[in-house]
Write an enzyme that holds these catalytic residues in place. Structure first.
Site, PDB file in Angstrom:
ATOM      1  N   LYS A   1       0.810  -1.229   0.000  1.00 22.55           N
ATOM      2  CA  LYS A   1       0.000   0.000   0.000  1.00 22.55           C
ATOM      3  C   LYS A   1       0.837   1.270   0.000  1.00 22.55           C
ATOM      4  CE  LYS A   1      -4.365  -1.490   0.353  1.00 22.55           C
ATOM      5  NZ  LYS A   1      -5.432  -1.050  -0.564  1.00 22.55           N
TER       6      LYS A   1
ATOM      7  N   SER B   1      -9.129   1.066   7.647  1.00 19.16           N
ATOM      8  CA  SER B   1      -8.868   0.407   8.921  1.00 19.16           C
ATOM      9  C   SER B   1      -7.601  -0.433   8.801  1.00 19.16           C
ATOM     10  CB  SER B   1     -10.029  -0.510   9.278  1.00 19.16           C
ATOM     11  OG  SER B   1     -10.205  -1.456   8.237  1.00 19.16           O
TER      12      SER B   1
ATOM     13  N   GLU C   1      -9.220 -14.316  -4.706  1.00 18.67           N
ATOM     14  CA  GLU C   1     -10.190 -13.729  -3.769  1.00 18.67           C
ATOM     15  C   GLU C   1     -10.600 -14.771  -2.748  1.00 18.67           C
ATOM     16  OE1 GLU C   1     -13.277 -12.365  -6.712  1.00 18.67           O
ATOM     17  OE2 GLU C   1     -13.001 -10.451  -5.652  1.00 18.67           O
TER      18      GLU C   1
ATOM     19  N   GLY D   1     -15.904 -13.701  -0.742  1.00 23.06           N
ATOM     20  CA  GLY D   1     -15.858 -12.322  -1.238  1.00 23.06           C
ATOM     21  C   GLY D   1     -15.424 -12.317  -2.688  1.00 23.06           C
TER      22      GLY D   1
ATOM     23  N   ASP E   1     -16.474 -11.007  -5.385  1.00 20.38           N
ATOM     24  CA  ASP E   1     -17.144  -9.982  -6.186  1.00 20.38           C
ATOM     25  C   ASP E   1     -16.456  -9.738  -7.528  1.00 20.38           C
ATOM     26  OD1 ASP E   1     -15.398  -8.941  -3.966  1.00 20.38           O
ATOM     27  OD2 ASP E   1     -15.393  -7.194  -5.282  1.00 20.38           O
TER      28      ASP E   1
ATOM     29  N   SER F   1       1.288  -9.736  -0.402  1.00 24.41           N
ATOM     30  CA  SER F   1       0.957  -8.307  -0.363  1.00 24.41           C
ATOM     31  C   SER F   1       1.235  -7.612   0.958  1.00 24.41           C
ATOM     32  CB  SER F   1      -0.502  -8.112  -0.754  1.00 24.41           C
ATOM     33  OG  SER F   1      -1.336  -8.874   0.091  1.00 24.41           O
TER      34      SER F   1
END
Lengths: 316, 316
Positions: B51, B76, B202, B206, B208, B301
Site C-alpha cells: 500500500k 482500517s 479472492e 468475497g 465480487d 501483499s
C-alpha cells in the site's frame, strides 16, 4: 588458520547451490539503536540456517570415492539438515547421529533429505566419540559442525556476501555457539576491512567464548540453560578459538528475555521468522548490550522454529 | 486507464523511498506445486504492505500548497499507515478516518507516523461519504485506497520490479481486494509480456471480482466473512474494474483453511510472516485452486499481523 581466499573458494563452490540471502533494513530498528543496521538473513538460507554453507563446502571437497562411501555427522540442530542436504546434492548419502529426545520434526526433516538417522542417549553418550566410531565402522567421512577449516570457510561466505553488497561496515555482529560462523565471518570481514569491529553474541549463561577470550585460553562453562539451543556450547572449539582469539573484539551477552523480545520484534516489525539463536544479534542491539554506531551488519543465523514452539517461547 | 508508462513514472518517484523488496524462492514450494515460483515480498515493504507504493505515488503528485493543507484517507488497514507515512515523508500532514473498533495497535501505528486519527461507527457510517466530508471540511486532499490512477500505478511497481529482476513469467498471481494491486500489476505485466496469465485470488466468500468478470459488469456480494480482512471488498472499484476486466485471465478462490495453511507454510518453510490477505496467492497454489505451470510470480501483499493474532488465526 583459514584465510579470505578460503572463504572466496567456498563462495565459488556455493554459487548456484546456496541462496545468496537478502539483506533487510528496518528504519524502526535503526531509530531504536541509533545506527544503520543491515540484517543478513540466513534464516532464508537452504535448510533455514547458515549451516548449509559450511556443510556443503566441506562435503564438496570430498573425492568421488569418499562421496560414494558416504558422510556422517552428529547434530540435534541445523547442521544435521545441512549435511543431509549437502550429501543429497552431491549424490552421496548421510548418516546422522542425533540425541534420542530430538523432536520428531527434526528427525523427519533429516530423513526428508534422504539421511539415515541414528540416535544416542545424550546423558550417557559422548557424541564426538560416537560420531567417530560410527564413521569408522561405516567407512564414511565425518563432517563436524564447526571444528573443520572448510566448514569455517563456508560459514564465512555470508559475511563476504554482506560486505560485497552493502560496502564498508563499522561493526559486524555475529552469534557465537561453537564459533564456526564467527571464525569464518571474522576471517572474511577483517581481511576486507581491518578496522571493522567484530562483535560476538553469546547467551549470558553460555559465555564460554567471552571467558576464554578474557583468559587467553579455552575455558569451559557448565552446560548452559538457554532458549538459544544453537548456542548451548560449553567450550569454544579449538580451531574456531584459534581464529576468534585473534579477530574478535568484543562479546556481548544476552538473556532469554532479550532473545524473546528480539524474536517478537523481528516478527512484528521486520516480518521475519527467527529462531532463538538466530535472534541474539538483534537482541544485543535492542537491549543495548553492545555500544555500536555507524554502519552495522548483523547476521541472523537461522529461522528453524515451528509455529507451536514459537508461540510457546514468546508466551513464557 | 493507466499504462506501463504511468507505472514506470511511479517507480521513479518511489526510488530510494520505497524498498525494492526481495524475491524469495522455496524449493519446497516449487516441488509441491510443480512450478518455479518467485515470491515478491511486499510484507517487507515500508509499513509492511504494498500500500505504501500507491499512497506515496499519489501523495507525491500533490502541489506544495496541497501538501501544506494536508491529506486525508479512510482505512482500517494498511492504507492508513501508508498515507500517514507518505504524508510525513513529504512534509505534509494526514488525518485518517478509522472505524471505532479498529485495534488500538493500528491506531497507534498511524499516530506513530504523525497522523491524526478520527473514528466513525462502521455500522452506521459510510466511509466514502464521511471521508469526502472530512476532506471538504478541512480543505485537505483525500487519497482513496484504490480508486485513483496514481494509486493503481504505484501498486503496479511491485510487479514491474519482479519482472525486471526475474525475467519472463508464465503467470502472475495477485491478491484482489478493491483491485488496485491487480490493476497496477496487470497493466505493467501485460505491457511487458502480453502472453502472461494474470491470476487474481479472492476469498470464496468475497468473490465480487470473479462474479463481476463473469457478468461483464460490477456485481456486489454481501460483506464477506473472511480472515483475509484486506480483501473484504463487496464490490470491485469502478476504475480498477475497468482495467481488470480487460487484463485479468482468471480468479482463483481460497477459503480460510487454505489461507491458514499458507500462513503456516510461509512461517515454517519460508520463514516469513504473512498476514491473511497477503497469503492468498500462496494459498491458491498450495490448494491447487489454479492450474499453473512454468515460471510463476506471486505477490505476497503484506505482513501486518501481531504475534497474538497470528497465533489465534493459526490455532482455530
Amino acid at each position: 588458520m583459514i584465510t579470505l581466499s578460503d572463504v572466496r573458494d567456498a563462495a565459488e563452490r556455493l554459487r548456484g547451490v546456496a541462496h545468496r540471502t537478502p539483506v533487510l533494513r528496518s528504519r524502526t530498528l535503526d531509530a531504536l539503536v541509533g545506527a544503520e543496521v543491515f540484517i543478513k538473513c540466513e534464516n532464508f538460507q537452504r535448510v533455514g540456517a547458515f549451516k548449509f554453507r559450511g556443510a556443503y563446502n566441506a562435503c564438496s571437497r570430498l573425492s568421488r570415492e569418499q562421496l560414494d562411501r558416504g558422510i556422517a555427522a552428529y547434530s540435534s540442530g541445523n547442521h544435521a539438515q545441512a549435511v543431509a542436504l549437502a550429501a543429497r546434492e552431491l549424490g552421496s548419502s548421510a548418516v546422522i547421529l542425533m540425541p534420542e529426545d530430538t523432536p520428531a520434526s527434526k528427525v523427519a526433516a533429516a530423513e526428508g533429505y534422504g539421511a539415515e538417522v541414528r540416535t544416542y542417549d545424550r546423558y550417557t553418550g559422548d557424541r564426538v566419540a560416537l560420531g567417530a566410531a560410527l564413521a569408522a565402522e561405516r567407512g564414511v567421512t565425518l563432517i563436524p559442525p564447526y571444528e573443520h577449516p572448510h566448514v569455517m570457510a563456508g560459514q564465512g561466505t555470508a559475511a563476504l556476501e554482506l560486505i560485497e553488497e552493502v560496502g564498508e561496515l563499522d561493526a559486524l555482529v555475529v552469534p557465537v555457539g561453537g564459533g564456526g560462523l564467527m571464525a569464518g565471518s571474522a576471517t572474511a570481514a577483517k581481511a576486507l576491512q581491518p578496522t571493522i569491529r567484530m562483535v560476538g553474541v553469546e547467551p549470558e549463561d553460555g559465555d564460554d567464548t567471552r571467558r576464554s577470550l578474557a583468559a587467553g585460553e579455552r575455558v569451559s562453562v557448565p552446560v548452559p540453560r538457554t532458549i538459544a539451543d544453537g548456542q548451548a556450547a560449553a567450550i569454544p572449539g579449538e580451531l574456531t578459538f584459534a581464529v576468534n582469539r585473534r579477530l574478535v573484539d568484543e562479546i556481548a551477552l544476552v538473556n532469554d528475555h532479550h532473545i524473546r523480545d528480539a524474536m517478537g520484534f523481528a516478527f512484528e516489525r521486520m516480518r521475519i521468522v527467527v529462531e532463538p539463536s538466530g535472534a541474539t544479534g538483534i537482541a544485543a542491539l535492542l537491549a543495548g548490550r553492545t555500544r555500536i554506531t555507524g554502519r552495522v551488519g548483523v547476521i541472523v543465523s537461522g529461522g528453524n522454529i515451528d509455529t507451536a514452539r514459537f508461540n510457546e517461547v514468546l508466551s513464557r
